[in-house]
Design a protein around this motif. Structure first.
Motif, PDB file in Angstrom:
ATOM      1  N   GLU A 161       0.783  -1.370  -0.017  1.00 28.83           N
ATOM      2  CA  GLU A 161      -0.077  -0.112  -0.184  1.00 28.83           C
ATOM      3  C   GLU A 161       0.868   1.332  -0.004  1.00 28.83           C
ATOM      4  O   GLU A 161       0.565   2.418  -0.455  1.00 28.83           O
ATOM      5  N   ASP A 162       2.103   1.263   0.724  1.00 24.13           N
ATOM      6  CA  ASP A 162       2.946   2.464   0.521  1.00 24.13           C
ATOM      7  C   ASP A 162       3.873   2.676  -0.389  1.00 24.13           C
ATOM      8  O   ASP A 162       4.667   3.316  -0.637  1.00 24.13           O
ATOM      9  N   SER A 163       3.737   1.680  -1.302  1.00 18.91           N
ATOM     10  CA  SER A 163       4.834   1.694  -2.477  1.00 18.91           C
ATOM     11  C   SER A 163       4.233   0.881  -3.665  1.00 18.91           C
ATOM     12  O   SER A 163       3.319   1.564  -4.235  1.00 18.91           O
ATOM     13  N   SER A 164       4.562  -0.029  -4.093  1.00 17.06           N
ATOM     14  CA  SER A 164       4.012  -0.978  -5.443  1.00 17.06           C
ATOM     15  C   SER A 164       4.380  -2.245  -5.283  1.00 17.06           C
ATOM     16  O   SER A 164       5.263  -2.872  -4.631  1.00 17.06           O
ATOM     17  N   VAL A 180       5.822  -4.166  -7.340  1.00 18.23           N
ATOM     18  CA  VAL A 180       7.251  -4.363  -7.658  1.00 18.23           C
ATOM     19  C   VAL A 180       8.048  -4.173  -6.719  1.00 18.23           C
ATOM     20  O   VAL A 180       9.336  -4.700  -7.017  1.00 18.23           O
ATOM     21  N   ALA A 181       7.841  -3.345  -5.748  1.00 20.73           N
ATOM     22  CA  ALA A 181       8.920  -3.206  -4.490  1.00 20.73           C
ATOM     23  C   ALA A 181       8.273  -3.888  -3.300  1.00 20.73           C
ATOM     24  O   ALA A 181       8.945  -3.937  -2.201  1.00 20.73           O
ATOM     25  N   ALA A 236      -5.496   1.819  -8.503  1.00 24.38           N
ATOM     26  CA  ALA A 236      -5.217   3.173  -8.655  1.00 24.38           C
ATOM     27  C   ALA A 236      -3.669   3.243  -8.824  1.00 24.38           C
ATOM     28  O   ALA A 236      -3.083   3.879  -9.815  1.00 24.38           O
ATOM     29  N   ARG A 237      -3.067   2.303  -8.046  1.00 28.06           N
ATOM     30  CA  ARG A 237      -1.562   2.418  -7.907  1.00 28.06           C
ATOM     31  C   ARG A 237      -0.969   1.694  -9.160  1.00 28.06           C
ATOM     32  O   ARG A 237      -0.123   2.002 -10.070  1.00 28.06           O
ATOM     33  N   ARG A 289      -2.224   0.588 -11.862  1.00 22.96           N
ATOM     34  CA  ARG A 289      -2.740   1.090 -12.995  1.00 22.96           C
ATOM     35  C   ARG A 289      -1.792   2.059 -14.027  1.00 22.96           C
ATOM     36  O   ARG A 289      -1.498   2.175 -15.126  1.00 22.96           O
ATOM     37  N   THR A 290      -0.898   2.687 -13.002  1.00 27.14           N
ATOM     38  CA  THR A 290       0.412   3.480 -13.546  1.00 27.14           C
ATOM     39  C   THR A 290       1.445   2.865 -13.390  1.00 27.14           C
ATOM     40  O   THR A 290       2.376   3.186 -14.038  1.00 27.14           O
ATOM     41  N   ALA A 291       1.607   2.286 -12.203  1.00 22.35           N
ATOM     42  CA  ALA A 291       3.144   1.969 -11.786  1.00 22.35           C
ATOM     43  C   ALA A 291       3.435   0.486 -12.124  1.00 22.35           C
ATOM     44  O   ALA A 291       4.542  -0.165 -11.802  1.00 22.35           O
ATOM     45  N   ARG A 302      -5.962  -1.083 -17.757  1.00 20.66           N
ATOM     46  CA  ARG A 302      -6.745  -0.213 -18.703  1.00 20.66           C
ATOM     47  C   ARG A 302      -7.760  -0.728 -19.401  1.00 20.66           C
ATOM     48  O   ARG A 302      -8.854   0.014 -19.947  1.00 20.66           O
ATOM     49  N   ALA A 343     -10.399  10.001 -10.191  1.00 23.28           N
ATOM     50  CA  ALA A 343      -9.737  10.993  -9.400  1.00 23.28           C
ATOM     51  C   ALA A 343     -10.448  11.189  -8.073  1.00 23.28           C
ATOM     52  O   ALA A 343      -9.542  11.138  -7.053  1.00 23.28           O
ATOM     53  N   GLU A 363      -9.442   8.325  -5.913  1.00 27.76           N
ATOM     54  CA  GLU A 363      -7.892   8.409  -5.393  1.00 27.76           C
ATOM     55  C   GLU A 363      -7.939   9.470  -4.265  1.00 27.76           C
ATOM     56  O   GLU A 363      -7.206   9.345  -3.375  1.00 27.76           O
ATOM     57  N   SER A 373       8.921   0.650 -13.892  1.00 29.41           N
ATOM     58  CA  SER A 373       8.343   0.242 -12.839  1.00 29.41           C
ATOM     59  C   SER A 373       8.123   1.349 -11.779  1.00 29.41           C
ATOM     60  O   SER A 373       6.902   1.982 -12.138  1.00 29.41           O
ATOM     61  N   ARG A 432       3.233   8.311 -12.794  1.00 34.82           N
ATOM     62  CA  ARG A 432       3.451   7.127 -11.820  1.00 34.82           C
ATOM     63  C   ARG A 432       3.429   7.100 -10.536  1.00 34.82           C
ATOM     64  O   ARG A 432       2.828   6.795  -9.683  1.00 34.82           O
ATOM     65  N   THR A 485       0.896   8.126  -7.743  1.00 34.07           N
ATOM     66  CA  THR A 485      -0.060   7.314  -6.956  1.00 34.07           C
ATOM     67  C   THR A 485       0.978   6.020  -6.332  1.00 34.07           C
ATOM     68  O   THR A 485       0.403   5.205  -5.397  1.00 34.07           O
ATOM     69  N   ALA A 486       2.013   5.845  -6.923  1.00 29.55           N
ATOM     70  CA  ALA A 486       2.957   4.652  -6.542  1.00 29.55           C
ATOM     71  C   ALA A 486       4.394   5.075  -5.682  1.00 29.55           C
ATOM     72  O   ALA A 486       4.987   4.373  -5.208  1.00 29.55           O
ATOM     73  N   GLY A 487       4.461   6.394  -5.728  1.00 34.21           N
ATOM     74  CA  GLY A 487       5.755   6.800  -4.957  1.00 34.21           C
ATOM     75  C   GLY A 487       5.715   6.701  -3.532  1.00 34.21           C
ATOM     76  O   GLY A 487       4.740   6.176  -2.933  1.00 34.21           O
ATOM     77  N   ARG A 527       4.682  11.208  -3.201  1.00 27.23           N
ATOM     78  CA  ARG A 527       3.345  11.536  -3.139  1.00 27.23           C
ATOM     79  C   ARG A 527       2.758  12.566  -2.867  1.00 27.23           C
ATOM     80  O   ARG A 527       2.085  13.433  -3.640  1.00 27.23           O
TER      81      ARG A 527
END
Lengths: 206, 206
Positions: A25-28, A30-31, A110-111, A113-115, A125, A166, A169, B27, B111, B114-116, B121
């Motif tokens: 929840e705090d990053s993504s 992939v992390a 939300a996350r 979707r872009t990351a 999408r 939006a 988010e 990513s 990116r 929402t994902a940072g 963010r």
DNA sequence: CGATTCAGTGAACGCGCGTACACCGAAACT
DNA sequence: AGTTTCGGTGTACGCGCGTTCACTGAATCG
């Protein structure tokens, strides 16, 4: 025997999915590390492999789950149209309610979707495009859109979806700040009304 | 002497920022390692610390840079208002042009928004709010909004920003597909016109 | 011209990572 | 009752990570 084996397995699988949702929840995604998830669940790292091949395949399961929540939202909004409530007030309330109840699912969409990884991004999408299509057919049933072109219906639908994504988010970002959320909700309702006023005065080019 | 010391340092700093923008494109910044960046730049990992405290502070610099691009966009849109071109057509063209020219900056904002990491963010959220304020004051100068309440101006501004952020994201996603982009641009123009029709027929509650 | 500054070097560290493998013990099957 | 299945365990491995520290050598300064 208090628990069958499949029950135990399913319970652990759920715990993994929930832990992953919470931890990223705090990053993504992939992390997120396999070991973090395992520790949070309370199993040993290698135990993870009994349920998923990798973090990526876990992510794909999370996509499925999250889309189920999104479709439940659309279903409830559509069902509410028949009621006596104001369409705008009702729809926004339902949106807010669903975002609260399935907070982590909406945050995930939300996350990622872009990351997210390209495949995940594309899947999301595409799903959102399906939502726009559905909303467009609903809009076609509204009074005042009888002479609209299909393109314009889709475009209006896209506008509304963008605005509501939006809003979702912003609600997620305003967690634990009820006064801020109240403002966001009021803004969302006014925005929807502005859009509807525009729609009522719109003429599709022939 | 071909290069002064500050020139060399600035050049390396730029190389780090560019490498980071490029590397995190698939990513997210949180999945980016100091060592990856250093290798891409061609310096030893510890050399990174001569320029930034951490990846996070690098991220904050990227936020600054990226929003410089976004403000350049707003400035160009504002400057264009006086010209003879249609406001909607001109603004959307400028948006598309800027997204192309500063592609990685806009992708970064989309990116990390929402994902940072939370700090990144929050920085982005704040910058976007500033943009909404700016746009709101511009809207106040438009004919037909003289009797609008400040709240409604902000709300309309938020609606437009949401829609245009979504458009920018779609353009980024449609890279190397000109026919798809053409559709997106046409959609953006129609959406903006719908919103303006709504605004022209809007009456703020007194 | 000698002293100083400082961007970049290179070795070393402890840590968390994904993954392989052999293993256990209870539920499930025959 | 004996055998098989399988969710979960424990050890061990090599790797990339952020960070430390003492260093070098050219640009800068007095």
């Amino acid at each position: 025997m208090t628990q069958t084996r499949v029950e135990r397995k399913e319970r652990t699988r759920r715990a993994i999915l929930d832990a992953a949702l919470e931890l990223c929840e705090d990053s993504s995604l992939v992390a997120l590390s396999l070991r973090q998830v395992a520790k949070e669940v309370g199993i040993v790292p290698t135990g993870f492999y009994r349920h998923f091949d990798s973090i990526e395949s876990l992510g794909l399961s999370l996509v499925d789950e999250s889309f189920a929540s999104l479709r439940a939202l659309l279903r409830d909004v559509r069902r509410d149209q028949g009621s006596t409530t104001d369409i705008v007030d009702g729809s926004v309330s339902i949106l807010v309610d669903h975002v609260h109840r399935q907070r982590s699912h909406f945050a995930f969409i939300a996350r990622e979707r872009t990351a997210g990884q390209p495949a995940v991004r594309e899947a999301i999408r595409h799903e959102i495009e399906l939502c726009e299509r559905e909303l467009a057919t609903d809009l076609a049933r509204l009074p005042g859109t009888t002479d609209w072109s299909p393109e314009d219906l889709r475009i209006l639908s896209g506008l509304i979806v963008s605005a509501m994504v939006a809003v979702a988010e912003e609600i997620l970002a305003a967690a634990q700040r009820p006064e801020a959320e109240k403002q966001i909700v009021e803004k969302a309702r006014t925005q929807l009304r502005m859009v509807l006023v525009g729609a009522l005065n719109w003429r599709s080019r022939t």
